[in-house]
Design an enzyme around this catalytic site. Structure first.
Site, PDB file in Angstrom:
ATOM      1  NE  ARG A   1      -3.105   0.151   3.120  1.00 50.16           N
ATOM      2  CZ  ARG A   1      -2.531   0.451   4.295  1.00 50.16           C
ATOM      3  NH1 ARG A   1      -1.714  -0.410   4.880  1.00 50.16           N
ATOM      4  NH2 ARG A   1      -2.779   1.588   4.885  1.00 50.16           N
ATOM      5  CE  LYS A   2       6.207   0.508   3.161  1.00 44.46           C
ATOM      6  NZ  LYS A   2       7.572   0.023   3.469  1.00 44.46           N
TER       7      LYS A   2
END
Length: 285
Positions: free
Chosen positions: A136-137
């Site tokens: 989710r970066k």
């Protein structure tokens, strides 16, 4: 490929907001040189070799400005492209072509850069069972595009967002009091169809996660020997994911340890763009 329904439901708002960022009241430069509507065409040219991704978003940007615009190409997402390739020709109202150019190229360049880097990482895992995952970066307001680019590059998406799965990390464990408590609480709360993944940093934590019934055990920032011991300890009773400090150079040795998955934030947070240019704009009758 992002189909029409997906575009309208999940993507159009993102593109419109990006266009609004670039055009607050008007496009002064374009309105100065194009006082009247006129159709035109421009060539999309590749300036670096890599993997193409984001053509649908590129075209959709112009269609939101001119619903009659269209794109002619023989390429598709996932194709390997070379420096100097003519990717295609975009047709439409010249005002739309000029005003949408930067937004369309920004999406195409970012997505193609991620797909290119992902393909390079995937090449390192050829012949191994280990599956490469993203994280989710992602860039704020770019997640749908960046996650799609990872898939085009050949890797697999991890959970899309916080509503998409149960992943208990160190701070969740701290809030719950222990690994055992965190897993029990997640089992009591989450729908039974959801797998529960938990982060571990030591072999003692791995054993606790096993005893508590975790479905997936993340081996976070472990060296190769510790991971190898963890995989042996788990022995198929849960799936395994390596995470933390994953580089392209480490991928083969991580895969040789025998983990099921390896997640890599660099795919989205550190991929350089792939350069394209929209050139040779000409009016047409």
């Amino acid at each position: 490929m992002l189909n029409g329904v997906t575009m309208k439901v999940n993507v159009d708002d993102y593109i419109i907001n990006t266009l609004k960022e670039d055009i607050t009241s008007e496009d002064v430069s374009t309105n100065a040189v194009m006082p009247e509507d006129k159709n035109g065409k421009a060539q999309l040219i590749c300036k670096q070799s890599g993997i193409l991704c984001g053509l649908d978003v590129f075209v959709r940007t112009f269609r939101l400005l001119d619903e009659n615009s269209y794109f002619e190409t023989e390429f598709k997402d996932g194709d390997k492209i070379e420096k100097g390739d003519l990717i295609g020709v975009i047709y439409g109202d010249i005002k739309a072509l000029l005003s949408g150019e930067r937004t369309a190229l920004n999406y195409l360049q970012r997505m193609s850069g991620i797909a290119t880097m992902t393909r390079e990482y995937m090449d390192e895992l050829e012949g191994y069972k280990t599956v490469l995952l993203d994280t989710r970066k992602t860039t704020p307001n770019m997640r749908p595009f960046e996650k799609h680019a990872v898939k085009v590059g050949g890797a697999t998406n991890h959970r899309y967002n916080l509503s998409d799965g149960v992943l208990l990390k160190d701070n969740h464990i701290g809030a719950a009091g222990s690994i055992t408590a965190a897993i029990k609480m997640a089992k009591d709360y989450a729908p039974f169809v959801r797998k529960i993944e938990i982060e571990t940093e030591t072999l003692e934590q791995v054993q606790e996660a096993l005893d508590a019934g975790a479905d997936i055990i993340m081996l976070d920032n472990m060296d190769n020997e510790t991971m190898r011991s963890a995989v042996k300890m788990i022995n198929g009773k849960a799936q395994t994911e390596c995470s933390g400090n994953v580089t392209k150079e480490r991928l083969k040795e991580i895969a040789e340890v025998g983990v099921d998955f390896v997640s890599c934030g660099a795919l989205t947070h550190s991929a350089p763009i792939l350069d394209f240019s929209l050139k040779n704009l000409k009016p047409i009758e």
